[in-house]
Design a protein around this motif. Structure first.
Motif, PDB file in Angstrom:
ATOM      1  N   GLY A  15       0.448  -1.244  -0.397  1.00 45.67           N
ATOM      2  CA  GLY A  15       0.115   0.050  -0.231  1.00 45.67           C
ATOM      3  C   GLY A  15       0.893   1.252  -0.001  1.00 45.67           C
ATOM      4  N   ILE A  16       0.491   2.519  -0.212  1.00 52.92           N
ATOM      5  CA  ILE A  16       1.066   3.538   0.044  1.00 52.92           C
ATOM      6  C   ILE A  16       1.877   3.943   0.868  1.00 52.92           C
ATOM      7  CG2 ILE A  16       0.649   6.143  -0.469  1.00 52.92           C
ATOM      8  CD1 ILE A  16      -1.157   5.697  -2.869  1.00 52.92           C
ATOM      9  N   ASN A  34     -12.752   0.968   1.447  1.00 51.09           N
ATOM     10  CA  ASN A  34     -11.696   0.268   0.478  1.00 51.09           C
ATOM     11  C   ASN A  34     -11.378  -0.738  -0.497  1.00 51.09           C
ATOM     12  OD1 ASN A  34      -9.397  -0.901   0.531  1.00 51.09           O
ATOM     13  ND2 ASN A  34      -8.415   1.173   0.843  1.00 51.09           N
ATOM     14  N   ASN A  67       3.680  -1.545   2.871  1.00 53.30           N
ATOM     15  CA  ASN A  67       3.559  -0.111   2.840  1.00 53.30           C
ATOM     16  C   ASN A  67       4.830   0.747   2.625  1.00 53.30           C
ATOM     17  OD1 ASN A  67       0.475   0.876   3.758  1.00 53.30           O
ATOM     18  ND2 ASN A  67       1.155  -0.106   5.440  1.00 53.30           N
ATOM     19  N   ALA A  76      -3.326  10.689   1.306  1.00 51.05           N
ATOM     20  CA  ALA A  76      -1.599  10.022   0.415  1.00 51.05           C
ATOM     21  C   ALA A  76      -1.120  11.101  -0.119  1.00 51.05           C
ATOM     22  CB  ALA A  76      -1.796   8.798  -0.400  1.00 51.05           C
ATOM     23  N   LEU A 106       0.204  -0.540  -4.649  1.00 50.30           N
ATOM     24  CA  LEU A 106      -0.656  -0.601  -5.214  1.00 50.30           C
ATOM     25  C   LEU A 106      -1.219   0.923  -4.890  1.00 50.30           C
ATOM     26  CD1 LEU A 106      -1.665  -2.943  -2.414  1.00 50.30           C
ATOM     27  CD2 LEU A 106      -2.802  -3.193  -4.754  1.00 50.30           C
ATOM     28  N   GLY A 107      -0.715   1.590  -6.255  1.00 46.16           N
ATOM     29  CA  GLY A 107      -0.557   3.025  -7.519  1.00 46.16           C
ATOM     30  C   GLY A 107       0.406   2.787  -7.930  1.00 46.16           C
ATOM     31  N   ASN A 139      -4.929   1.793  -7.178  1.00 49.40           N
ATOM     32  CA  ASN A 139      -4.295   2.340  -5.845  1.00 49.40           C
ATOM     33  C   ASN A 139      -6.191   2.008  -5.080  1.00 49.40           C
ATOM     34  OD1 ASN A 139      -5.556   3.614  -2.966  1.00 49.40           O
ATOM     35  ND2 ASN A 139      -4.300   5.655  -4.244  1.00 49.40           N
ATOM     36  N   SER A 141      -8.735   2.351  -3.408  1.00 47.80           N
ATOM     37  CA  SER A 141      -8.877   3.637  -2.012  1.00 47.80           C
ATOM     38  C   SER A 141     -10.401   3.538  -3.113  1.00 47.80           C
ATOM     39  CB  SER A 141      -8.690   4.701  -2.070  1.00 47.80           C
ATOM     40  OG  SER A 141      -8.917   5.589  -1.032  1.00 47.80           O
ATOM     41  N   ASN A 144     -10.473   7.014  -5.505  1.00 49.07           N
ATOM     42  CA  ASN A 144      -9.691   6.007  -7.205  1.00 49.07           C
ATOM     43  C   ASN A 144     -10.758   5.760  -7.824  1.00 49.07           C
ATOM     44  OD1 ASN A 144      -8.282   5.980  -9.500  1.00 49.07           O
ATOM     45  ND2 ASN A 144      -6.935   4.019  -8.603  1.00 49.07           N
TER      46      ASN A 144
END
Length: 166
Positions: A15-16, A34, A67, A76, A106-107, A139, A141, A144
């Motif tokens: 993850g971020i 999420n 992360n 983020a 993820l992103g 991502n 989220s 997004n």
């Protein structure tokens, strides 16, 4: 936020950074909006949709979570470029030690910032991190909106297919 990791995973999802709810609960991707957990299940990585509280069960499927940046934030975009770069350096060390077959960031923005790769797109990357192949996922989220739940699951499934080929 503790990582969910082990040596030699099939896929280490990255993850971020932890959101505030994740930091408060100690469970990755804990915010109800999420889409990580639904995408993981819909893509075939898990036989049922796990709740965040069962995150350690991922290890039984050869999956883990970490992360890029450890600091929790509401969004983020509160992270600095230096935090991303430092996170990328620390992540590279962690990945070299754990040796997952795939690192799935993820992103795309996070991947670009952490690894100084402005041309990266969603999908498999040419770059390796240690001996691990890299894949950029959207991502998950709920913010997004460019990626629908179905499209997100399809991209996760592309990675699952690649991970099963090896």
């Amino acid at each position: 936020m503790p990582d969910v990791v082990a040596d030699g995973l099939r896929v280490l999802f990255c993850g971020i950074n932890p959101g505030l709810m994740t930091a408060a609960t100690g469970h990755h991707f804990a915010r109800p909006g999420n889409r990580f957990w639904p995408a993981l299940h819909r893509s075939g990585f898990t036989p049922r949709q796990l709740p965040p509280s069962e995150q350690r069960e991922l290890l039984t499927y050869g999956l883990g979570i970490t992360n890029v940046v450890a600091r929790a934030t509401a969004r983020a975009d509160e992270l600095s470029a230096e935090e991303y770069r430092e996170g990328g350096r620390e992540l590279a060390v962690k990945v070299a030690r754990l040796r997952p077959r795939w690192l799935a960031v993820l992103g795309v923005t996070a991947y670009r910032a952490a690894f100084d790769d402005r041309t990266a797109k969603v999908g498999p990357q040419v770059r390796t991190i240690g001996e691990s192949r890299a894949w950029v996922l959207p991502n998950p989220s709920g913010l997004n909106a460019h990626w629908t739940p179905a499209a997100l699951a399809e991209e996760f499934a592309r990675l699952r297919d690649a991970a099963e080929q090896e």
